[in-house]
Design an enzyme around this catalytic site. Structure first.
Site, PDB file in Angstrom:
ATOM      1  N   HIS A 123     -18.358 -14.699  38.965  1.00  0.00           N
ATOM      2  CA  HIS A 123     -19.376 -15.756  38.865  1.00  0.00           C
ATOM      3  C   HIS A 123     -18.736 -17.123  38.644  1.00  0.00           C
ATOM      4  CE1 HIS A 123     -23.454 -17.125  36.951  1.00  0.00           C
ATOM      5  NE2 HIS A 123     -23.001 -17.953  37.867  1.00  0.00           N
TER       6      HIS A 123
ATOM      7  N   HIS B  11     -18.568 -21.353  40.398  1.00  0.00           N
ATOM      8  CA  HIS B  11     -19.119 -22.347  41.325  1.00  0.00           C
ATOM      9  C   HIS B  11     -17.971 -23.194  41.849  1.00  0.00           C
ATOM     10  CE1 HIS B  11     -23.349 -21.502  40.283  1.00  0.00           C
ATOM     11  NE2 HIS B  11     -22.829 -21.182  39.112  1.00  0.00           N
ATOM     12  N   LEU B  12     -17.714 -23.081  43.139  1.00  0.00           N
ATOM     13  CA  LEU B  12     -16.599 -23.823  43.735  1.00  0.00           C
ATOM     14  C   LEU B  12     -17.079 -25.090  44.433  1.00  0.00           C
ATOM     15  CD1 LEU B  12     -14.625 -20.722  45.037  1.00  0.00           C
ATOM     16  CD2 LEU B  12     -14.185 -22.056  42.973  1.00  0.00           C
ATOM     17  N   ARG B  13     -18.390 -25.266  44.486  1.00  0.00           N
ATOM     18  CA  ARG B  13     -19.045 -26.521  44.904  1.00  0.00           C
ATOM     19  C   ARG B  13     -18.835 -26.917  46.361  1.00  0.00           C
ATOM     20  NH1 ARG B  13     -22.413 -25.864  41.007  1.00  0.00           N
ATOM     21  NH2 ARG B  13     -21.899 -26.728  38.980  1.00  0.00           N
TER      22      ARG B  13
ATOM     23  N   HIS C  61     -29.891 -14.697  38.352  1.00  0.00           N
ATOM     24  CA  HIS C  61     -30.044 -15.721  37.308  1.00  0.00           C
ATOM     25  C   HIS C  61     -31.445 -15.525  36.752  1.00  0.00           C
ATOM     26  CE1 HIS C  61     -29.930 -20.086  35.889  1.00  0.00           C
ATOM     27  NE2 HIS C  61     -31.216 -19.826  35.862  1.00  0.00           N
TER      28      HIS C  61
ATOM     29  N   ASN D 218     -27.116 -23.593  31.307  1.00  0.00           N
ATOM     30  CA  ASN D 218     -28.272 -22.730  31.462  1.00  0.00           C
ATOM     31  C   ASN D 218     -27.807 -21.332  31.867  1.00  0.00           C
ATOM     32  OD1 ASN D 218     -30.910 -21.968  31.587  1.00  0.00           O
ATOM     33  ND2 ASN D 218     -31.287 -22.799  33.615  1.00  0.00           N
TER      34      ASN D 218
ATOM     35  N   ASP E 131     -19.036 -18.262  34.740  1.00  0.00           N
ATOM     36  CA  ASP E 131     -20.035 -19.214  35.251  1.00  0.00           C
ATOM     37  C   ASP E 131     -19.423 -20.619  35.308  1.00  0.00           C
ATOM     38  OD1 ASP E 131     -22.323 -20.409  36.193  1.00  0.00           O
ATOM     39  OD2 ASP E 131     -23.473 -20.195  34.338  1.00  0.00           O
TER      40      ASP E 131
ATOM     41  N   HIS F 203     -18.825 -30.288  36.998  1.00  0.00           N
ATOM     42  CA  HIS F 203     -19.674 -31.445  37.308  1.00  0.00           C
ATOM     43  C   HIS F 203     -18.845 -32.707  37.142  1.00  0.00           C
ATOM     44  CE1 HIS F 203     -23.490 -29.350  37.613  1.00  0.00           C
ATOM     45  NE2 HIS F 203     -23.221 -28.702  36.495  1.00  0.00           N
TER      46      HIS F 203
END
Lengths: 453, 309
Positions: A81, A83-85, A200, A299, A326, A330
């Site tokens: 899990h 996030h590589l964006r 999620h 979240n 996760d 950002h």
């Protein structure tokens, strides 16, 4: 179902020849294989060739020898899990920087989520990302595709074609699947796609407008709360649907005691549910948000000490399958703003094992073997074989220095983003080197290697 | 304890509140004179930065600064989201280039005041941050009450209405307690979740009947949009349950409201101007108390420099 090797995933070294390395005098620790002893760990052509008597392996042509006195060789970590964006969020992270962070954190494989801009919801998107990973990714990376088109929660994505294109699962992570009807169809359709569904879990109406855990602190600060029940209710719904359809689900980022309890009862009944907990939910509580520092906003939110203890117990008793970060990068302009305006999420790949080792293993809260197991056991939930240090295995090894003493973020980050909730925290232990799918993926810059003459 | 910033009522102990209230009293005498200005803050600059509409708070801070002979930079920031247009950081840094000694900030985000102290050398006054705090309101309300009571020790104060969305309730409940009052929060359960009592150290009730016992009834504005979100079934339902009207307001009870009043909703029209209503006095107090706050930060506290009044 037979499990795939980590090497089935895409990355930039996948066509390189396998490494030939000796980790000399290293503590080989693989709790799943029941190995804990000192060896010269010999990797030949990318495979674990031998666990030799310490100091017994002689230098040879083309064999790199690394003095590993005081270091531990662990099965490399696997994060289901992150996030590589890419695409669309490259200001925060891309395949290169995100997987650099993974490699530096000791990960041999990660699974990227699909809530990009635009979302990854077609077979062409998956193929394109896999091609890019072959150029850019520093460790093997798999991609999930959206469960619904455009992550709108209304129409199923083309599951069988996504599976053919190489998606490793489906998920609308970042958003819940609001409709029980759509959720049920997804579970039915899983019979022909075979793809894991990562969820999620958030009852959107209850959570709407919330920025932190609903409790005394949110009441005092006048900040909208996200009740624990918003997570629990959706997990209950999806467990029942999965049971009805005899499907399997993977519940992401558990945050609440009741969630753990609901999953424990489902497992007793034989429902096929795997789950994960994040390092931040295992180490921090809602108290950290009292200063309204947006680096503690995510979240699901950080919850109470009681919830944190339940997550720890859930790992211990096997209810929770694995630890996942996760990792949610950002850019600073989305985080250095008032709490209620800030984006949700924190980075985590570079600190995951050190912070758990420092805060939970060293004080004796969690057993080292248990944590090492949970750091890669998420692989199996997505049909990958968790790394093993047994002879004959594909080499997926983290070389860990338990004595390293460092301050998180003091020397910068490999991730393009700096929104760690552990910045400034003193850490014990650090990854010195990562071997993924038989190839060296990472060496810490200042880690001087002894090379055979 | 000299104040560096006024960000939350946590910054205010009883001694500091007493000092500000006393100084507001002396400024009230000045307000009675023909020439209402004092030179206390001559040459100093006060900037007001308002991200939300607010007639009385912004105008009273501006006028307070002018009465103290300070220069004023009033800024109404248009966008309601820092994501749009200039960021809060850039606005504050730009404003700080003018060298204000005080920035008065009203913003829709909790913690905004604390946050901007990183970007400016000015003393920061939180004039409302989201639903979190409004400490200058608390000071003016305490000042107003002190004109009627020698002390708030043991006084029973009921705060009635939409507690959940009210920064005034959050600040006042704690500030009144600091002054020794006993505070009860009252409102429908949807607007007064049980954690509020624990969080603010107050009693919580959903039953208005006990309000007879209060020395002070502090009412809060009910916003129409709450109806759309089903916090209340209807205005009529709220009026029946919680409106303070001539039947519920005893002759010896003092009535307060931070304004603006929704006549016919939280208050019936006839009680707004009743002899025991302090609502107009609250507005008057706003000016002198805000003068005292600016004086406290610039002339009385850590930022004292050069000549003082």
């Amino acid at each position: 179902m037979t499990l795939k090797q980590v090497s089935a995933l895409d990355w930039r070294r996948q066509d390189d020849p396998g490494s030939n390395v000796v980790l000399q005098q290293v503590r080989v620790f693989d709790p799943r294989a029941g190995i804990d002893s000192n060896h010269d760990l010999v990797i030949r052509d990318g495979e674990i060739a031998e666990l030799a008597t310490p100091g017994s392996v002689a230098p040879a042509e083309g064999l790199e020898i690394i003095d590993c006195h005081g270091l531990w060789a662990l099965p490399a970590f696997f994060d289901p899990h992150v996030h590589l964006r890419t695409p669309g969020g490259e200001a925060a992270e891309d395949l290169d920087t995100g997987t650099r962070a993974a490699a530096a954190g000791g990960y041999c494989g990660v699974i990227g989520m699909a809530n990009t801009r635009p979302p990854v919801d077609t077979p062409a998107d998956i193929r394109s990302l896999r091609l890019r990973a072959r150029n850019d990714a520093q460790v093997p990376v798999g991609f999930v595709a959206c469960a619904t088109k455009g992550m709108q929660g209304e129409e199923l994505t083309d599951g069988t074609q996504l599976a053919d294109a190489g998606a490793v699962g489906i998920s609308d992570d970042g958003l819940p699947i609001r409709s029980a009807r759509i959720m049920r169809r997804l579970l039915q359709y899983q019979r022909i796609t075979g793809l894991q569904i990562a969820l999620h879990e958030e009852e959107h109406e209850l959570a709407a407008g919330g920025s932190m855990h609903e409790g005394e602190l949110s009441a005092r600060l006048g900040v909208g709360g996200i009740p624990a029940l918003s997570e629990v209710l959706m997990i209950m719904r999806d467990i029942e649907l999965a049971d009805l359809e005899d499907a399997r689900i993977h519940v992401q980022h558990l945050s609440a005691r009741q969630s753990v309890e609901v999953i424990a009862r489902a497992l007793e009944r034989g429902v096929k549910v795997t789950s994960e907990a994040t390092p931040h939910h295992l180490v921090l509580t809602n108290d950290a948000t009292a200063t309204l520092d947006a680096n503690f906003k995510m979240n699901p939110p950080l919850r109470t000490e009681d919830d944190r203890q339940a997550l720890i117990e859930g790992l211990r008793d096997g209810t929770i399958t694995c630890i996942a970060t996760d990792h949610a990068p950002h850019p600073v302009e989305r985080k250095d703003v008032p709490f209620e305006e800030a984006a949700m999420g924190v980075t985590g790949l570079e600190t995951a094992f050190p912070v758990i080792y420092t805060e939970l293993v060293k004080p004796g809260v969690l057993d080292l073997g248990l944590v090492v197991d949970k750091m890669s056991s998420g692989a199996a939930a997505f049909d990958f074989e968790p790394p093993s240090l047994q002879v004959g295995s594909e080499a997926n090894v983290t070389l860990f220095d338990p004595e390293a003493d460092w301050i998180a973020g003091a020397d910068g980050w490999e991730s393009r983003s700096h929104n760690s909730c552990f910045t400034g925290r003193r850490m014990q232990g650090k990854t010195r080197m990562t071997i993924a799918a038989g190839r060296i993926a990472y060496r810490q810059r200042e880690f001087v290697m002894g090379v055979a003459r | 304890m000299a104040l560096e910033h006024l960000l939350t009522v946590d910054d205010l102990d009883r001694e500091t509140i007493e000092r500000i209230v006393a100084r507001a009293g002396s400024f009230a005498e000045v307000s009675g004179r023909d020439i209402k200005k004092v030179p206390a803050l001559r040459g100093r600059t006060v900037a007001t930065l308002f991200y939300e509409n607010s007639t009385r708070t912004s105008s009273s801070f501006e006028l307070a600064a002018k009465r103290l002979s300070a220069d004023v930079i009033p800024i109404k920031a248009g966008g309601s989201s820092v994501a749009k247009g200039e960021s809060l950081e850039d606005t504050v840094r730009t404003l700080s280039a003018y060298g204000p000694e005080v920035i008065v900030l009203r913003a829709p985000w909790a913690g905004a005041g604390d946050m901007i102290t990183r970007w400016t050398d000015a003393a920061v006054v939180n004039a409302g941050d989201g639903k979190r705090e409004h400490p200058s309101q608390s000071l003016l309300d305490i000042y107003t009450l002190r004109r009627h009571f020698d002390s708030l020790e043991g006084k029973k104060i009921w705060i009635v209405g939409d507690i959940l969305h009210s920064r005034v309730a959050r600040s006042n409940a704690r500030a009144f307690r600091t002054m020794g009052a006993h505070v009860t929060l009252c409102g429908p359960p949807t607007l007064l979740p049980p954690q509020m009592g624990e969080a603010l150290g107050c009693e919580v009730t959903h039953d208005i009947t006990g309000v007879d016992d209060a020395d002070v009834i502090y009412t809060l504005r009910i916003q129409n949009e709450r109806m759309n979100e089903s916090f209340m079934p209807s205005l009529a339902e709220y009026v029946i349950g919680y409106q303070i009207n001539s039947k519920r307001l005893g002759a010896k009870q003092l009535l307060m409201h931070p304004g603006p009043v929704n006549r016919g909703v939280e208050l019936s029209a006839d009680v707004v101007g009743a002899p025991n209503s302090l609502i107009e006095q609250q507005v008057e107090s706003g000016l002198v108390v805000r003068m005292a706050i600016l004086y406290e930060l610039l002339a009385g506290g850590k930022r004292q420099m050069g000549e003082t009044a």
